[in-house]
Design a protein around this motif. Sequence first.
Motif, PDB file in Angstrom:
ATOM      1  N   PRO A   1       4.349 -19.693 -36.793  1.00 28.91           N
ATOM      2  CA  PRO A   1       3.916 -21.098 -36.918  1.00 28.91           C
ATOM      3  C   PRO A   1       4.564 -22.017 -35.885  1.00 28.91           C
ATOM      4  CG  PRO A   1       4.398 -20.196 -39.078  1.00 28.91           C
ATOM      5  CD  PRO A   1       4.857 -19.186 -38.067  1.00 28.91           C
ATOM      6  N   GLU A   2       5.830 -21.769 -35.558  1.00 31.76           N
ATOM      7  CA  GLU A   2       6.510 -22.593 -34.557  1.00 31.76           C
ATOM      8  C   GLU A   2       5.907 -22.370 -33.172  1.00 31.76           C
ATOM      9  OE1 GLU A   2       8.696 -25.452 -33.018  1.00 31.76           O
ATOM     10  OE2 GLU A   2       8.652 -24.971 -35.140  1.00 31.76           O
ATOM     11  N   ILE A   3       5.588 -21.138 -32.849  1.00 28.31           N
ATOM     12  CA  ILE A   3       4.934 -20.836 -31.568  1.00 28.31           C
ATOM     13  C   ILE A   3       3.570 -21.511 -31.516  1.00 28.31           C
ATOM     14  CG2 ILE A   3       3.961 -18.989 -30.141  1.00 28.31           C
ATOM     15  CD1 ILE A   3       6.216 -17.191 -31.247  1.00 28.31           C
ATOM     16  N   ASP A   4       2.855 -21.476 -32.632  1.00 24.55           N
ATOM     17  CA  ASP A   4       1.545 -22.121 -32.717  1.00 24.55           C
ATOM     18  C   ASP A   4       1.660 -23.619 -32.465  1.00 24.55           C
ATOM     19  OD1 ASP A   4      -1.267 -22.179 -33.244  1.00 24.55           O
ATOM     20  OD2 ASP A   4      -0.803 -22.953 -35.242  1.00 24.55           O
ATOM     21  N   ARG A   5       2.648 -24.262 -33.056  1.00 23.37           N
ATOM     22  CA  ARG A   5       2.859 -25.701 -32.841  1.00 23.37           C
ATOM     23  C   ARG A   5       3.214 -25.999 -31.393  1.00 23.37           C
ATOM     24  NH1 ARG A   5       4.864 -25.409 -38.160  1.00 23.37           N
ATOM     25  NH2 ARG A   5       6.970 -24.868 -37.479  1.00 23.37           N
ATOM     26  N   MET A   6       4.035 -25.140 -30.785  1.00 26.76           N
ATOM     27  CA  MET A   6       4.430 -25.344 -29.395  1.00 26.76           C
ATOM     28  C   MET A   6       3.228 -25.209 -28.456  1.00 26.76           C
ATOM     29  SD  MET A   6       7.303 -23.346 -27.136  1.00 26.76           S
ATOM     30  CE  MET A   6       6.441 -21.796 -27.228  1.00 26.76           C
TER      31      MET A   6
END
Length: 62
Positions: free
Chosen positions: A46-51
């Motif tokens: 999810p953090e990679i997706d947000r980035m």
Amino acid sequence: MNVSVPLVVILGAVAWVAWRYMGLRAWHLVVCLLFGFLLAATSIAPEIDRMVTGLVRVFSTH
């Protein structure tokens, strides 16, 4: 995040250029693809997706 077709085409073109002109071997490409699929199953996905979403927004506004 919905991945748009142009983003996939651009990334595909970059991979093809790397394979064709930069000496990227086919097994390098397979390892990168497997890494991406396995990374997508981790808790950091999810953090990679947000980035990535943030980067696409930044570059699409300029």
